[in-house]
Design an enzyme around this catalytic site. Structure first.
Site, PDB file in Angstrom:
ATOM      1  N   ARG A 166       0.823  -1.211   0.000  1.00 37.33           N
ATOM      2  CA  ARG A 166       0.000   0.000   0.000  1.00 37.33           C
ATOM      3  C   ARG A 166       0.854   1.257   0.000  1.00 37.33           C
ATOM      4  NH1 ARG A 166      -4.211  -0.600   4.139  1.00 37.33           N
ATOM      5  NH2 ARG A 166      -5.044  -1.699   2.350  1.00 37.33           N
ATOM      6  N   TYR A 167       1.919   1.218   0.796  1.00 33.55           N
ATOM      7  CA  TYR A 167       2.790   2.391   0.931  1.00 33.55           C
ATOM      8  C   TYR A 167       3.992   2.219   0.010  1.00 33.55           C
ATOM      9  CZ  TYR A 167       0.098   3.120   5.239  1.00 33.55           C
ATOM     10  OH  TYR A 167      -0.907   3.320   6.157  1.00 33.55           O
ATOM     11  N   ARG A 181      -8.393  -8.879  10.716  1.00 35.49           N
ATOM     12  CA  ARG A 181      -8.327  -9.802   9.579  1.00 35.49           C
ATOM     13  C   ARG A 181      -9.169 -11.043   9.812  1.00 35.49           C
ATOM     14  NH1 ARG A 181      -2.599  -8.851   9.319  1.00 35.49           N
ATOM     15  NH2 ARG A 181      -2.444  -6.890   8.206  1.00 35.49           N
ATOM     16  N   CYS A 188     -10.427  -9.062  16.044  1.00 31.33           N
ATOM     17  CA  CYS A 188      -9.425  -9.112  14.961  1.00 31.33           C
ATOM     18  C   CYS A 188      -9.876  -8.405  13.680  1.00 31.33           C
ATOM     19  CB  CYS A 188      -9.101 -10.561  14.638  1.00 31.33           C
ATOM     20  SG  CYS A 188      -7.875 -10.709  13.327  1.00 31.33           S
ATOM     21  N   CYS A 213      -3.173 -18.220  14.582  1.00 32.52           N
ATOM     22  CA  CYS A 213      -2.788 -17.436  15.765  1.00 32.52           C
ATOM     23  C   CYS A 213      -2.847 -18.343  16.983  1.00 32.52           C
ATOM     24  CB  CYS A 213      -3.756 -16.272  15.976  1.00 32.52           C
ATOM     25  SG  CYS A 213      -3.689 -15.093  14.623  1.00 32.52           S
ATOM     26  N   ASP A 265      -7.293   3.534  10.525  1.00 33.41           N
ATOM     27  CA  ASP A 265      -6.887   2.882   9.288  1.00 33.41           C
ATOM     28  C   ASP A 265      -8.086   3.050   8.355  1.00 33.41           C
ATOM     29  OD1 ASP A 265      -5.270   1.514   7.534  1.00 33.41           O
ATOM     30  OD2 ASP A 265      -4.745  -0.041   8.984  1.00 33.41           O
TER      31      ASP A 265
END
Ligand code: PLP
Ligand code: SF4
Length: 358
Positions: free
Chosen positions: A100-101, A122, A120, A113, A318
């Site tokens: 993205r950056y 995601r 979460c 996890c 975000d």
């Protein structure tokens, strides 16, 4: 027993994943059991015995419990919910990479996890499949990074990369280290919080061979700052790895200045640098954790100036749809013109700063 308790593989293998197992650890009403069963159809549960041991069984609003035990509220859709709140699918040029950056990428190496956080981001992908990235997929992702010489920083994320075995992780890190333009390798992990025994000498000895390595972890509440977690953080920092922390602002868990202050000061004492405070995003089934943005701004405003700048994270949203992290905060500039800037200090007193002439 003690020996097994301190063995991360035992912790991982003995995670609480069913209502039956949870009932053995916490008193649950019939209704709670049925509700949890309903939730498990949507997003899985896994709680390490260590993290479960931090729960006060008599407090239904226990902040550790709320992060780990499913709530029926997860099954109630919210009008603002998005399946891919951060637009990560859009920004993925090859599988497992989010670019993205300009100068940094995420490399998602596993969807597993040790504990599945109820909040979460995601959750659309995490926990779906326990398998780590295949060798073929890893080679494709590494080729992408190798071909893009602007990438100076690779953030190994997931899921939780530290649920992988050390040799497997070393295989990935050494492949990245072999790329000249990759200056920094970062790992995002919740292991120091939910399975601190994973931070073994074997792991830190491996990591320190590939410096500069940075790690970001994810403490959300001062109750998580246990002696075991402190030991894990010390081992990471002692290996020369700068350790940051990302907190998610969560309603009913840490959405007040007093709790946040205890968390942030406790982290600094453990040599962990608060990095970001995230506004809770728009993932499905976490609407009950979202606060209004004013809450985050107000908490940061109350803390700024009253505690050290070292203890203050950057509060960010975000941006939904892939806009990236955008800092938000109290505006200390009361007035700004050609001649002067009028500023408010942390006590609310105004000060003038005369501007130089152009
Ligand atoms: C957060 C994030 C990064 C890392 O951003 P920093 O501000 O450098 O920590 C990189 N890529 C994506 C897609 C991210 O969401
Ligand atoms: S550790 Fe991170 S990726 Fe895993 S469930 Fe928690 S927030 Fe999601």
């Amino acid at each position: 027993m003690e020996e097994r308790w301190n063995d991360w593989k035992w912790q991982f293998a003995n995670r609480i994943t069913t209502v039956e197992q949870l009932r053995a650890a916490l008193p649950l009403s019939r209704k709670e059991q049925a509700d949890i069963e309903t939730c498990l159809g949507a997003f899985r549960m896994a709680i390490t015995p260590y993290y479960a041991s931090l729960i006060d069984p008599n407090d239904p609003h226990d902040p550790v419990r709320m992060q780990a035990v499913p709530s029926i509220l997860e099954t109630r859709p919210d009008a603002n919910d998005l399946a891919d709140p951060l637009g990560e699918v859009e920004d993925s040029p090859v599988p497992h990479i989010v670019h993205r950056y300009p100068d940094r990428v995420l490399l998602l190496v596993t969807m597993q996890c040790s504990m599945y956080c109820r909040h979460c981001t995601r959750r659309r992908a995490v926990g779906e499949e326990d398998r780590a990235i295949t060798e073929a997929a890893l080679q494709k992702a590494v080729s992408y990074i190798r071909a893009h010489t602007d990438i100076r920083d690779v953030l190994i994320s997931g899921g939780d990369p530290l649920t992988m075995g050390t040799p497997q992780l070393e295989h990935i890190i050494s492949a990245l280290r072999a790329i000249d333009h990759v200056e920094i390798i970062r790992i995002g992990t919740r292991v120091p919080v939910v399975m601190p025994m994973r931070i073994t000498a074997e792991l830190t000895d491996m990591l320190r061979k590939y410096h500069p390595i940075w790690i970001n972890t994810h403490f959300n509440h001062p109750r998580e700052l246990t002696p075991e977690a402190a030991r894990a953080c010390a081992a990471i920092v002692d290996a020369g790895i700068p350790l940051g922390n990302q907190t998610v602002l969560l309603k009913g868990i840490n959405d007040n200045a007093e709790t946040m202050k205890r968390l942030l000061l406790g982290l600094v004492k453990m040599r962990v640098r608060p990095y970001y405070l995230y506004q809770c995003d728009l993932s499905c089934g976490i609407g009950h954790f979202r606060t209004r943005v004013e809450t985050g701004i107000e908490i940061m405003h109350q803390l700024t100036g009253n505690i050290s700048g070292y203890a203050l994270p950057k509060y960010v949203i975000d941006a939904p749809g892939g806009g990236g992290k955008i800092p938000v905060g109290y505006d200390y500039v009361l007035k700004k013109d050609d001649r002067e800037v009028v500023l408010e200090n942390y006590k609310g007193i105004a000060y003038r700063y005369p501007q130089p002439k152009d």
